[in-house]
Scaffold this motif. Structure first.
Motif, PDB file in Angstrom:
ATOM      1  N   LEU A  53      27.136  15.344  41.729  1.00 25.51           N
ATOM      2  CA  LEU A  53      25.387  15.522  40.830  1.00 25.51           C
ATOM      3  C   LEU A  53      24.463  17.113  40.825  1.00 25.51           C
ATOM      4  O   LEU A  53      24.156  17.032  40.316  1.00 25.51           O
ATOM      5  N   LEU A  54      24.008  16.649  42.704  1.00 27.36           N
ATOM      6  CA  LEU A  54      23.442  17.916  43.419  1.00 27.36           C
ATOM      7  C   LEU A  54      23.822  19.062  42.118  1.00 27.36           C
ATOM      8  O   LEU A  54      23.251  19.732  41.935  1.00 27.36           O
ATOM      9  N   ALA A  55      24.554  20.110  42.789  1.00 25.00           N
ATOM     10  CA  ALA A  55      25.691  21.284  41.444  1.00 25.00           C
ATOM     11  C   ALA A  55      25.800  21.458  40.266  1.00 25.00           C
ATOM     12  O   ALA A  55      25.437  21.862  39.584  1.00 25.00           O
ATOM     13  N   ALA A  56      25.878  20.119  39.729  1.00 27.01           N
ATOM     14  CA  ALA A  56      25.694  19.567  37.987  1.00 27.01           C
ATOM     15  C   ALA A  56      24.160  20.134  37.804  1.00 27.01           C
ATOM     16  O   ALA A  56      23.584  20.447  36.087  1.00 27.01           O
ATOM     17  N   ALA A  57      23.135  19.235  38.784  1.00 27.99           N
ATOM     18  CA  ALA A  57      21.691  19.242  38.235  1.00 27.99           C
ATOM     19  C   ALA A  57      21.510  21.280  38.622  1.00 27.99           C
ATOM     20  O   ALA A  57      20.565  21.203  37.393  1.00 27.99           O
ATOM     21  N   LEU A  58      21.327  21.225  39.572  1.00 32.74           N
ATOM     22  CA  LEU A  58      21.203  23.188  39.718  1.00 32.74           C
ATOM     23  C   LEU A  58      21.689  24.096  39.056  1.00 32.74           C
ATOM     24  O   LEU A  58      20.961  24.707  38.251  1.00 32.74           O
ATOM     25  N   GLN A  59      22.795  23.444  38.446  1.00 26.58           N
ATOM     26  CA  GLN A  59      23.332  24.588  37.090  1.00 26.58           C
ATOM     27  C   GLN A  59      23.000  24.675  36.115  1.00 26.58           C
ATOM     28  O   GLN A  59      22.564  24.761  35.465  1.00 26.58           O
ATOM     29  N   GLY A  60      22.596  22.980  35.269  1.00 27.14           N
ATOM     30  CA  GLY A  60      21.949  23.008  34.253  1.00 27.14           C
ATOM     31  C   GLY A  60      20.142  23.824  34.272  1.00 27.14           C
ATOM     32  O   GLY A  60      20.357  23.641  33.201  1.00 27.14           O
ATOM     33  N   ALA A  61      20.199  23.540  35.573  1.00 25.33           N
ATOM     34  CA  ALA A  61      18.756  23.768  36.044  1.00 25.33           C
ATOM     35  C   ALA A  61      18.042  25.333  35.765  1.00 25.33           C
ATOM     36  O   ALA A  61      17.320  25.809  34.841  1.00 25.33           O
ATOM     37  N   ILE A  62      19.205  25.962  36.475  1.00 28.74           N
ATOM     38  CA  ILE A  62      19.152  27.551  36.450  1.00 28.74           C
ATOM     39  C   ILE A  62      19.986  27.729  34.952  1.00 28.74           C
ATOM     40  O   ILE A  62      19.069  28.954  34.426  1.00 28.74           O
ATOM     41  N   PHE A  63      20.604  27.491  34.396  1.00 29.72           N
ATOM     42  CA  PHE A  63      20.954  27.867  33.177  1.00 29.72           C
ATOM     43  C   PHE A  63      19.910  27.335  31.523  1.00 29.72           C
ATOM     44  O   PHE A  63      19.572  28.624  30.855  1.00 29.72           O
ATOM     45  N   ALA A  64      19.502  26.736  31.674  1.00 29.76           N
ATOM     46  CA  ALA A  64      18.373  26.303  31.164  1.00 29.76           C
ATOM     47  C   ALA A  64      16.998  27.377  31.133  1.00 29.76           C
ATOM     48  O   ALA A  64      16.739  28.150  30.070  1.00 29.76           O
ATOM     49  N   VAL A  65      16.905  27.909  32.470  1.00 25.30           N
ATOM     50  CA  VAL A  65      15.955  28.394  32.998  1.00 25.30           C
ATOM     51  C   VAL A  65      16.236  30.123  32.569  1.00 25.30           C
ATOM     52  O   VAL A  65      15.489  30.506  31.581  1.00 25.30           O
ATOM     53  N   VAL A  66      17.292  30.323  32.628  1.00 24.51           N
ATOM     54  CA  VAL A  66      17.425  32.047  32.428  1.00 24.51           C
ATOM     55  C   VAL A  66      17.902  31.511  30.868  1.00 24.51           C
ATOM     56  O   VAL A  66      17.543  33.181  30.017  1.00 24.51           O
ATOM     57  N   LYS A  67      18.012  30.562  30.634  1.00 26.01           N
ATOM     58  CA  LYS A  67      18.407  30.748  29.176  1.00 26.01           C
ATOM     59  C   LYS A  67      17.179  30.716  28.175  1.00 26.01           C
ATOM     60  O   LYS A  67      16.707  31.519  26.690  1.00 26.01           O
ATOM     61  N   ALA A  68      15.631  30.412  28.439  1.00 30.11           N
ATOM     62  CA  ALA A  68      14.509  30.652  27.746  1.00 30.11           C
ATOM     63  C   ALA A  68      13.894  31.631  27.986  1.00 30.11           C
ATOM     64  O   ALA A  68      13.601  32.313  27.409  1.00 30.11           O
ATOM     65  N   VAL A  69      14.428  32.783  29.666  1.00 34.71           N
ATOM     66  CA  VAL A  69      13.720  33.690  29.780  1.00 34.71           C
ATOM     67  C   VAL A  69      14.319  35.033  28.282  1.00 34.71           C
ATOM     68  O   VAL A  69      13.902  35.378  28.147  1.00 34.71           O
ATOM     69  N   VAL A  70      15.602  34.430  28.316  1.00 35.17           N
ATOM     70  CA  VAL A  70      16.454  35.638  27.624  1.00 35.17           C
ATOM     71  C   VAL A  70      16.137  35.726  26.360  1.00 35.17           C
ATOM     72  O   VAL A  70      15.553  36.620  25.804  1.00 35.17           O
ATOM     73  N   ASP A  71      15.830  34.055  25.761  1.00 36.28           N
ATOM     74  CA  ASP A  71      15.589  33.615  23.877  1.00 36.28           C
ATOM     75  C   ASP A  71      14.159  34.651  23.847  1.00 36.28           C
ATOM     76  O   ASP A  71      14.120  34.966  22.957  1.00 36.28           O
ATOM     77  N   ARG A  72      13.293  33.812  25.464  1.00 37.88           N
ATOM     78  CA  ARG A  72      11.797  34.250  25.356  1.00 37.88           C
ATOM     79  C   ARG A  72      11.582  35.939  24.828  1.00 37.88           C
ATOM     80  O   ARG A  72      11.152  36.666  24.086  1.00 37.88           O
ATOM     81  N   SER A  73      12.177  36.473  25.999  1.00 41.69           N
ATOM     82  CA  SER A  73      12.388  38.165  25.574  1.00 41.69           C
ATOM     83  C   SER A  73      12.674  38.647  24.692  1.00 41.69           C
ATOM     84  O   SER A  73      12.157  39.556  24.317  1.00 41.69           O
ATOM     85  N   GLY A  74      14.074  38.452  24.085  1.00 44.50           N
ATOM     86  CA  GLY A  74      14.685  39.098  22.905  1.00 44.50           C
ATOM     87  C   GLY A  74      13.600  38.676  21.608  1.00 44.50           C
ATOM     88  O   GLY A  74      13.481  39.492  20.999  1.00 44.50           O
ATOM     89  N   ALA A  75      13.145  37.234  21.372  1.00 49.17           N
ATOM     90  CA  ALA A  75      12.049  37.840  20.605  1.00 49.17           C
ATOM     91  C   ALA A  75      11.290  38.879  20.428  1.00 49.17           C
ATOM     92  O   ALA A  75      10.631  38.342  19.766  1.00 49.17           O
ATOM     93  N   VAL A  76      10.314  38.812  22.591  1.00 50.07           N
ATOM     94  CA  VAL A  76       9.446  39.248  21.967  1.00 50.07           C
ATOM     95  C   VAL A  76       9.391  40.981  21.562  1.00 50.07           C
ATOM     96  O   VAL A  76       9.367  41.289  21.205  1.00 50.07           O
ATOM     97  N   ALA A  77      10.754  40.951  22.447  1.00 45.20           N
ATOM     98  CA  ALA A  77      11.084  42.414  21.852  1.00 45.20           C
ATOM     99  C   ALA A  77      11.627  43.140  20.559  1.00 45.20           C
ATOM    100  O   ALA A  77      10.703  43.492  19.974  1.00 45.20           O
ATOM    101  N   THR A  78      11.694  41.727  19.758  1.00 45.60           N
ATOM    102  CA  THR A  78      11.978  42.104  18.210  1.00 45.60           C
ATOM    103  C   THR A  78      10.628  42.133  17.384  1.00 45.60           C
ATOM    104  O   THR A  78      10.432  42.955  16.274  1.00 45.60           O
ATOM    105  N   ARG A  79      10.023  41.154  18.117  1.00 46.40           N
ATOM    106  CA  ARG A  79       8.445  41.324  17.305  1.00 46.40           C
ATOM    107  C   ARG A  79       7.823  42.795  17.245  1.00 46.40           C
ATOM    108  O   ARG A  79       6.998  43.085  16.821  1.00 46.40           O
TER     109      ARG A  79
END
Length: 88
Positions: free
Chosen positions: A54-80
């Motif tokens: 459960l610790l591994a799953a929680a850490l993995q989920g948190a890391i993936f969510a943060v990286v996804k948000a950073v990548v999505d937001r950066s891509g949108a800013v670059a597109t604008r």
């Protein structure tokens, strides 16, 4: 559908794949620090405790969510910056 949204689709796909690779690498490094081993447990690993799984799953989920948000937001800013319009 706006042209910028259509043009962003393939860029978003590539960014998503790159983000997934970055998140996987980050999770492996974090898990090695947390647990001291290189391999995170699978949910079906009978030699690992519920706590570890459960610790591994929680850490993995948190890391993936943060990286996804950073990548999505950066891509949108670059597109604008390139097109003058927000892709969403």
């Amino acid at each position: 559908m706006k042209a910028s949204v259509v043009a962003y689709k393939p860029v978003g796909f590539v960014l998503g794949a790159a983000g997934g690779a970055m998140a996987s690498a980050a999770f492996r490094k974090v898990w090695k620090v947390v647990e001291g081993t290189g391999e995170a447990p699978d949910a079906t690993d009978d030699e690992r405790t519920w706590r570890e799984i459960l610790l591994a799953a929680a850490l993995q989920g948190a890391i993936f969510a943060v990286v996804k948000a950073v990548v999505d937001r950066s891509g949108a800013v670059a597109t604008r910056r390139l097109t003058g319009t927000w892709p969403g």
